[in-house]
Write a protein that holds these residues in place. Structure first.
Motif, mmCIF file in Angstrom:
data_model
loop_
_atom_site.group_PDB
_atom_site.id
_atom_site.type_symbol
_atom_site.label_atom_id
_atom_site.label_comp_id
_atom_site.label_asym_id
_atom_site.label_seq_id
_atom_site.Cartn_x
_atom_site.Cartn_y
_atom_site.Cartn_z
ATOM 1 N N GLU A 1 6.202 3.603 -4.953
ATOM 2 C CA GLU A 1 5.717 3.022 -3.706
ATOM 3 C C GLU A 1 6.382 1.672 -3.472
ATOM 4 O OE1 GLU A 1 1.482 2.737 -3.737
ATOM 5 O OE2 GLU A 1 1.200 4.885 -4.063
ATOM 6 N N HIS A 2 6.982 1.506 -2.325
ATOM 7 C CA HIS A 2 7.615 0.246 -1.974
ATOM 8 C C HIS A 2 6.564 -0.735 -1.453
ATOM 9 C CE1 HIS A 2 11.641 1.791 -2.557
ATOM 10 N NE2 HIS A 2 11.251 2.900 -1.927
ATOM 11 N N GLY A 3 6.876 -2.027 -1.547
ATOM 12 C CA GLY A 3 6.006 -3.041 -0.967
ATOM 13 C C GLY A 3 5.215 -3.860 -1.960
ATOM 14 N N THR A 4 5.662 -3.941 -3.192
ATOM 15 C CA THR A 4 4.973 -4.774 -4.181
ATOM 16 C C THR A 4 5.202 -6.246 -3.865
ATOM 17 O OG1 THR A 4 4.994 -3.136 -5.936
ATOM 18 C CG2 THR A 4 4.940 -5.433 -6.626
ATOM 19 N N VAL A 5 4.144 -7.039 -3.984
ATOM 20 C CA VAL A 5 4.204 -8.486 -3.767
ATOM 21 C C VAL A 5 3.839 -9.168 -5.083
ATOM 22 C CG1 VAL A 5 3.234 -10.443 -2.501
ATOM 23 C CG2 VAL A 5 3.597 -8.255 -1.332
ATOM 24 N N VAL A 6 4.713 -10.074 -5.547
ATOM 25 C CA VAL A 6 4.468 -10.798 -6.799
ATOM 26 C C VAL A 6 4.542 -12.289 -6.518
ATOM 27 C CG1 VAL A 6 5.250 -11.206 -9.160
ATOM 28 C CG2 VAL A 6 5.495 -8.926 -8.155
ATOM 29 N N ASN A 7 3.496 -13.013 -6.921
ATOM 30 C CA ASN A 7 3.470 -14.473 -6.829
ATOM 31 C C ASN A 7 3.304 -15.032 -8.231
ATOM 32 O OD1 ASN A 7 3.500 -14.941 -3.870
ATOM 33 N ND2 ASN A 7 1.673 -13.678 -3.963
ATOM 34 N N HIS B 1 -2.801 -2.099 -11.189
ATOM 35 C CA HIS B 1 -3.088 -1.478 -9.889
ATOM 36 C C HIS B 1 -4.240 -2.250 -9.275
ATOM 37 C CE1 HIS B 1 -1.285 2.332 -11.510
ATOM 38 N NE2 HIS B 1 -1.891 1.956 -12.586
ATOM 39 N N PRO B 2 -4.521 -2.297 -8.019
ATOM 40 C CA PRO B 2 -3.579 -2.565 -6.946
ATOM 41 C C PRO B 2 -3.497 -4.053 -6.639
ATOM 42 C CG PRO B 2 -5.648 -1.873 -5.984
ATOM 43 C CD PRO B 2 -5.831 -1.906 -7.491
ATOM 44 N N LYS C 1 2.672 1.342 -8.890
ATOM 45 C CA LYS C 1 2.355 1.588 -7.487
ATOM 46 C C LYS C 1 2.612 0.285 -6.743
ATOM 47 C CE LYS C 1 -1.110 5.096 -8.109
ATOM 48 N NZ LYS C 1 -2.100 5.802 -7.356
ATOM 49 N N ALA C 2 2.579 0.325 -5.428
ATOM 50 C CA ALA C 2 2.695 -0.917 -4.653
ATOM 51 C C ALA C 2 1.459 -1.759 -4.937
ATOM 52 C CB ALA C 2 2.808 -0.616 -3.176
ATOM 53 N N VAL C 3 1.663 -2.967 -5.442
ATOM 54 C CA VAL C 3 0.549 -3.821 -5.840
ATOM 55 C C VAL C 3 0.749 -5.223 -5.305
ATOM 56 C CG1 VAL C 3 0.182 -2.520 -7.969
ATOM 57 C CG2 VAL C 3 1.566 -4.592 -8.031
ATOM 58 N N GLU C 4 -0.312 -6.010 -5.401
ATOM 59 C CA GLU C 4 -0.236 -7.448 -5.182
ATOM 60 C C GLU C 4 -0.575 -8.079 -6.525
ATOM 61 O OE1 GLU C 4 -2.592 -10.878 -2.740
ATOM 62 O OE2 GLU C 4 -2.206 -8.979 -1.700
ATOM 63 N N LEU C 5 0.436 -8.676 -7.150
ATOM 64 C CA LEU C 5 0.309 -9.216 -8.499
ATOM 65 C C LEU C 5 0.476 -10.726 -8.467
ATOM 66 C CD1 LEU C 5 0.226 -8.931 -11.633
ATOM 67 C CD2 LEU C 5 2.704 -8.534 -11.525
#
Length: 194
Positions: free
Chosen positions: A65-71, A12-13, A33-37
């Motif tokens: 929660e929608h909207g997770t960003v994974v790079n 998180h987050p 949860k919606a995260v930036e990973l």
């Protein structure tokens, strides 16, 4: 990090994990949860199927929660008897110089509508040789959600090993995935082997 527990990390987050190997029984990295990973120079391994832990899922993108960003950059994911990357929510994922080798390398579940996956110089492999029997089919990329976009550049590769594996599958035989998959955009400029 090697753990005998079901999960290694729940994130998180905004999280960056870099340089190392994470090995767990079921989930190496799990979002609820919606995260930036961000994953850099990481290996995720969850290769052991057991009746206690069911299908391993090294990278699990879940929660409500929608909207997770994974790079991901220089990431290797292995789940010989499970799903390398599995999504349960709307996700935007970019993988560069990476590999995913699993029974199902990318499994986009029904509630992951409108997700986007971009693969650059990345190998996506479905390897079901140990369970390669009729009725046990799956695929390297399995999409069970509407409005999903998958793009692989000219240096990327999708490979399905075995007689009962698909490179790309829309929907599954699972009764919970029997919805009609619509508005899916798949662009593969690289290689498909199956």
């Amino acid at each position: 990090i090697t753990l005998s527990s079901q999960k290694a990390f729940e994130v998180h987050p905004i999280v960056t994990i870099k340089t190392g190997t994470i090995k767990a029984l079921k989930r190496c990295v799990d979002t609820s949860k919606a995260v930036e990973l961000t994953l850099n120079d990481v290996t995720l391994i969850a290769d052991n199927y057991t009746s206690d832990y069911s299908n391993p899922q090294p990278l699990t993108i879940g929660g409500f929660e929608h909207g997770t960003v994974v790079n991901m950059t220089n990431v290797n994911i292995s789940a010989k008897q499970g799903y390398g990357i599995i999504t349960f929510v709307q996700t935007e994922l970019t993988a560069i110089n990476s590999s995913v080798d699993a029974y199902g390398a990318l499994y986009v579940k029904t509630d992951s509508a409108n997700s986007t996956f971009n693969f650059i110089n990345t190998s996506i492999t479905s390897d079901i040789l140990s369970g390669d029997t009729a009725g046990n089919s799956f695929g390297a990329i399995v999409i069970s959600a509407n409005g999903v976009s998958v793009h692989l550049d000219s240096t990327s590769r999708v490979e399905a090993k075995g007689n009962n594996s698909y490179a790309i599958a829309l929907g599954t035989k699972d009764s919970s995935d029997q919805e009609i998959v619509k508005n899916v955009d798949i662009e593969i400029k690289g290689t498909i082997v199956g």
